[in-house]
Design a protein around this motif. Structure first.
Motif, PDB file in Angstrom:
ATOM      1  N   LEU A 297       0.837  -1.205   0.000  1.00 22.36           N
ATOM      2  CA  LEU A 297       0.000   0.000   0.000  1.00 22.36           C
ATOM      3  C   LEU A 297       0.868   1.250   0.000  1.00 22.36           C
ATOM      4  N   GLN A 298       0.413   2.272  -0.702  1.00 23.41           N
ATOM      5  CA  GLN A 298       1.097   3.554  -0.729  1.00 23.41           C
ATOM      6  C   GLN A 298       0.777   4.331   0.552  1.00 23.41           C
ATOM      7  N   ASN A 299       1.703   5.190   0.961  1.00 24.01           N
ATOM      8  CA  ASN A 299       1.563   5.907   2.231  1.00 24.01           C
ATOM      9  C   ASN A 299       0.942   7.304   2.108  1.00 24.01           C
ATOM     10  N   GLY A 300       0.225   7.560   1.034  1.00 23.93           N
ATOM     11  CA  GLY A 300      -0.448   8.854   0.908  1.00 23.93           C
ATOM     12  C   GLY A 300       0.499   9.940   0.441  1.00 23.93           C
ATOM     13  N   GLY A 301       0.366  11.110   1.038  1.00 27.35           N
ATOM     14  CA  GLY A 301       1.164  12.256   0.632  1.00 27.35           C
ATOM     15  C   GLY A 301       0.275  13.338   0.035  1.00 27.35           C
ATOM     16  N   ALA A 302       0.911  14.360  -0.560  1.00 26.72           N
ATOM     17  CA  ALA A 302       0.175  15.512  -1.073  1.00 26.72           C
ATOM     18  C   ALA A 302      -0.801  15.132  -2.180  1.00 26.72           C
ATOM     19  N   ASP A 303      -0.443  14.106  -2.969  1.00 25.03           N
ATOM     20  CA  ASP A 303      -1.319  13.710  -4.066  1.00 25.03           C
ATOM     21  C   ASP A 303      -2.335  12.663  -3.651  1.00 25.03           C
TER      22      ASP A 303
ATOM     23  N   TYR B 159      -7.344   8.324   0.341  1.00 17.96           N
ATOM     24  CA  TYR B 159      -6.893   8.756   1.669  1.00 17.96           C
ATOM     25  C   TYR B 159      -5.776   9.779   1.532  1.00 17.96           C
ATOM     26  N   GLU B 160      -5.700  10.629   2.525  1.00 18.63           N
ATOM     27  CA  GLU B 160      -4.764  11.753   2.647  1.00 18.63           C
ATOM     28  C   GLU B 160      -5.009  12.857   1.613  1.00 18.63           C
ATOM     29  N   ALA B 161      -5.548  12.541   0.446  1.00 16.61           N
ATOM     30  CA  ALA B 161      -5.972  13.522  -0.554  1.00 16.61           C
ATOM     31  C   ALA B 161      -6.896  12.807  -1.529  1.00 16.61           C
ATOM     32  N   ARG B 162      -7.756  13.548  -2.136  1.00 15.44           N
ATOM     33  CA  ARG B 162      -8.727  12.945  -3.058  1.00 15.44           C
ATOM     34  C   ARG B 162      -8.037  12.547  -4.367  1.00 15.44           C
ATOM     35  N   VAL B 163      -8.245  11.290  -4.739  1.00 14.40           N
ATOM     36  CA  VAL B 163      -7.732  10.773  -6.008  1.00 14.40           C
ATOM     37  C   VAL B 163      -8.932  10.635  -6.943  1.00 14.40           C
TER      38      VAL B 163
END
Length: 740
Positions: A662-668, A686-690
């Motif tokens: 799994l990716q850990n999120g971030g600004a994107d 999560y962390e930003a809307r994709v």
């Protein structure tokens, strides 16, 4: 010519001597009256001698006979016709003898015969035949004027009157004054009248004559030479004319003009309105022109700024004005740059005749002109008639104009209406540019459809009325309740845009249509037509597609629409919990899948996709059928690293991943989603809307390293990540979520 005159005088003397010897030396009285030249001698009737001749005294004509003065002949003998003694002597001009003949002395003519016109005798006087005269002194018989050579009386030394031809007395010969000759005077003039009815010459080119001098034409000269147009429609195609001259310029004072000025020749049309109404003037430069044009209408070409009715400039220009019947305006077609840069133009005039019969405050049906305004305190009703101020119908959402049947039509005006509503933005239609309607009167209509369908409200706004109209499900929060909005430039600045509102309305719903002004003070008249454009065919169906309204309805979550259009229970796979970050090295990542539906879920072709938000790319995919063929209602399935799988209760299907996946999120941001055969079943950002894997406007939240993102309540699904997920302090892979 002299000897012939002498011969005539000698013959007269001979005749006198003969008379003297026959009467004993006393000559007969001269009965000749001075010949009246006002009437020509009547050759068919005898000379009128109603007054007897007094033989005792010499004949008195204008005065008693003066025996001391010789006969004075003012008029010279006109011998235009040759003297013919066989035929009577023709004297074109009657003999005017101011003084009677003096019979005491031989005839003495003091005035010599005027030889300016020589006596022309075609033949010499024939003396072989005596002159035929009436007996001297006999006045009882009229003088016989028929026979040639018959003289009126003896002693008359003038030439005998020839009465075979009428005496011409129309223009008496005036020998006292010479004829006056008019001498043209162009000494100081180049053109115009020469003083004698002639001309000093024409002006060349486009110059005009003013005060005898050729000068360049002024604005009024150019306009006076314009082409007269007195009917519509009128169309013209062409270029410049022979009277072109750069003497006028577009004024910035013209209504509709922001930038004045034009530097080329003009062409003018003199338009006389054939009726009272609205007239439309259009000008288009031909393709290939490298200069723009100007179009402006004035009533006085010498005062363009003060009398301009409207103007426009560009490659296409458009001016609309109201005129009364027989009103004359000068339509000036001008070029902004050099005329040589213009390949030609198309010019057209159209118009419509206003008709306000039966309308006091709305628009006339022909031209869309406002027919009038209501008295202060009153407002316009739906039939174009004024409503008294005590009647608040149509002013607010609480007292609207009620659309009681469809189709519905109204002719009304916001002039005099109260300002009750302000709409700064319609979130459902944010592309439509508009003001907010503040400080502009508004009117409200209530629509309650009796059947579901699509409904449309079409407008025709009056000339110059920048209207803001919007359709709403309520009036408390127009920003969010607004469904559709009219662009205020439609139909006015953008003629091809038809101003209208449209929405799908279900039977029994209450909808409000508000007609407002775009900016402060914007008000005017309008036509409104509301009708159903299509009806729903859903009938008893509560879900599924519909050709008119798009869908008969949506089923609640965890149900599906059957072929009969009814909502039925179904399997419902969701991402129920995930933990993508732990303190230090990630060793316990997992994703929990839950069947939240009422039926078993077939896991064939169902895949969990892992998405990197930086580029929205799928970086991993796991087939759920690797764990089980189906998933029972309420059952869970876990995909994760060994540390997480070790905490899963017995009996729960699992798929183990050997490393971090799994990716850990971030600004994107990052995301996971469930897909079957390309169709997305569920998605969580999560962390930003994709964008490719999001439900709702935002995202599910952030995992700081402790806890997990979990649906709370367990299994809740509203298709909104932010509403459905929360951060749980304790991860629970394969078990019910631990919600705060």
């Amino acid at each position: 010519m002299g000897p012939r005159v002498t011969l005539i005088i000698s013959l007269g003397a001979f005749w006198l001597a003969a008379c003297d010897s026959s009467s004993g030396g006393t000559p007969p009285a001269d009965t000749v009256e001075a010949t009246d030249t006002a009437e020509p001698a009547d050759a068919t009737a005898p000379v009128d001698t109603a007054e007897p001749v007094d033989t005792a005294e010499p004949a008195d004509t204008t005065e008693p006979a003066d025996t001391t003065e010789p006969v004075d002949t003012v008029e010279a003998i006109d011998t235009a016709e040759p003297v013919d003694t066989v035929e009577a002597i023709d004297t074109v001009e009657a003999i005017d003898t101011v003084e009677p003949v003096d019979t005491a002395q031989p005839v003495d003519t003091v005035e010599p015969v005027d030889t300016a016109q020589p006596v022309d005798t075609v033949e010499p006087v024939d003396t072989t035949q005596p002159v035929d005269t009436i007996a001297p002194g006999d006045t009882t018989q009229p003088v016989d004027t028929i026979a040639p050579g018959d003289t009126t009386a003896p002693g008359d030394t003038t030439q005998p009157v020839d009465t075979t031809q009428p005496v011409d007395t129309t223009q008496p010969v005036d020998t006292t004054q010479p004829d006056t000759v008019c001498v043209p005077d162009c000494a100081t003039a180049d053109c115009g009248d020469d003083g004698c009815g002639g001309s000093c010459g024409p002006c060349t080119g486009t110059d005009v004559c003013q005060g005898g001098q050729c000068v360049p034409p002024g604005p009024s000269d150019v306009c006076a030479a314009g082409l007269l147009v007195a009917d519509v429609p009128f169309e013209a195609t062409g270029g410049w004319w022979s009277f072109s001259s750069h003497v006028m310029s577009l004024s910035s004072a013209c209504p509709g003009v922001t930038t004045g000025g034009s530097g080329g020749e003009e062409r003018v049309y003199r338009f006389v309105a054939p009726f009272t109404g609205e007239f439309h003037f259009e000008l288009d430069a031909h393709s290939g022109s490298s200069t723009t044009m100007a179009l402006y209408l004035v009533t006085d070409c010498d005062a363009i700024g003060a009398t301009c009715l409207g103007g426009d400039r560009g490659f296409s220009s458009d001016v609309v004005v109201d005129l009364t019947v027989d009103e004359e305006v000068f339509v000036i077609v001008d070029v902004v740059g050099a005329a040589s840069a213009l390949t030609g133009f198309d010019f057209a005039i159209s118009g419509c005749e206003t008709d306000c019969s039966g309308v006091t405050c709305g628009l006339d049906p022909n031209c869309g002109e406002l027919c009038g305004a209501c008295a202060a305190g009153d407002h316009c009703g739906t039939a174009g008639l004024c409503v008294t101020g005590s009647d608040e119908t149509g002013e607010t959402c609480e007292a609207p104009f009620v659309v009681d049947a469809l189709p519905f039509s109204a002719s009304s005006s916001t002039v005099g209406a109260d300002d009750d509503y302000v709409l700064d933005v319609c979130l459902a239609d944010i592309t439509a540019s508009a003001g907010d309607g503040d400080a502009a009167g508004d009117q409200v209509y209530l629509i309650t459809p009796s059947e579901s369908g699509r409904y449309e409200a079409a407008f025709v706004f009056g000339v110059g009325f920048h209207a803001l109209a919007y359709l709403s499900t309520g009036c408390d929060d127009l920003r969010y309740q607004c469904v559709d909005k009219v662009n205020p430039l439609c139909g006015v600045d953008y003629p091809s845009c038809a101003p209208s509102l449209s929405a799908i309305m279900l039977a029994g719903e209450r909808w409000y249509l508000i007609v407002d002004g775009d900016a402060d003070g914007d008000e005017g008249g309008y036509f409104l037509d509301i009708r159903q454009t299509c009806a729903s065919s859903c009938g008893d169906r509560v879900c599924g597609p519909d050709a008119c309204i798009g869908s008969c309805g949506a089923c609640p979550t965890k149900t599906v629409c059957s072929d009969a259009g009814q909502c039925a229970p179904t399997a419902w796979l969701v991402v129920n919990e995930l933990d993508y970050d732990q303190p230090g090295t990630d060793t316990a990542e997992f994703v929990e899948i839950l069947n939240a539906g009422a039926l078993a879920a077939d896991l064939t072709d169902v895949v969990l996709e892992v998405i990197n938000g930086d580029g929205d790319s799928v970086i991993d995919a796991v087939a759920l059928s690797d764990a089980a063929a189906t998933l029972a209602p309420g059952a869970r399935l876990v995909i994760g690293q060994a540390a997480a799988i070790g905490a899963v209760p017995a009996g729960v299907p699992t798929i183990t991943r050997s490393s971090s996946f799994l990716q850990n999120g971030g600004a994107d941001g990052d995301a996971v989603r469930l897909v079957r055969a390309g169709a997305v079943l569920d998605a969580v950002s999560y962390e930003a809307r994709v964008a490719v894997a999001a439900e709702g406007a935002t995202h599910a939240g952030t995992d700081p390293g402790e806890g997990s993102l979990s649906r709370c309540p367990d299994g809740a699904d509203s298709d909104d990540n932010a509403a459905d997920f929360t951060l749980s302090a304790t991860p629970t892979p394969g078990a019910a979520n631990s919600c705060p």
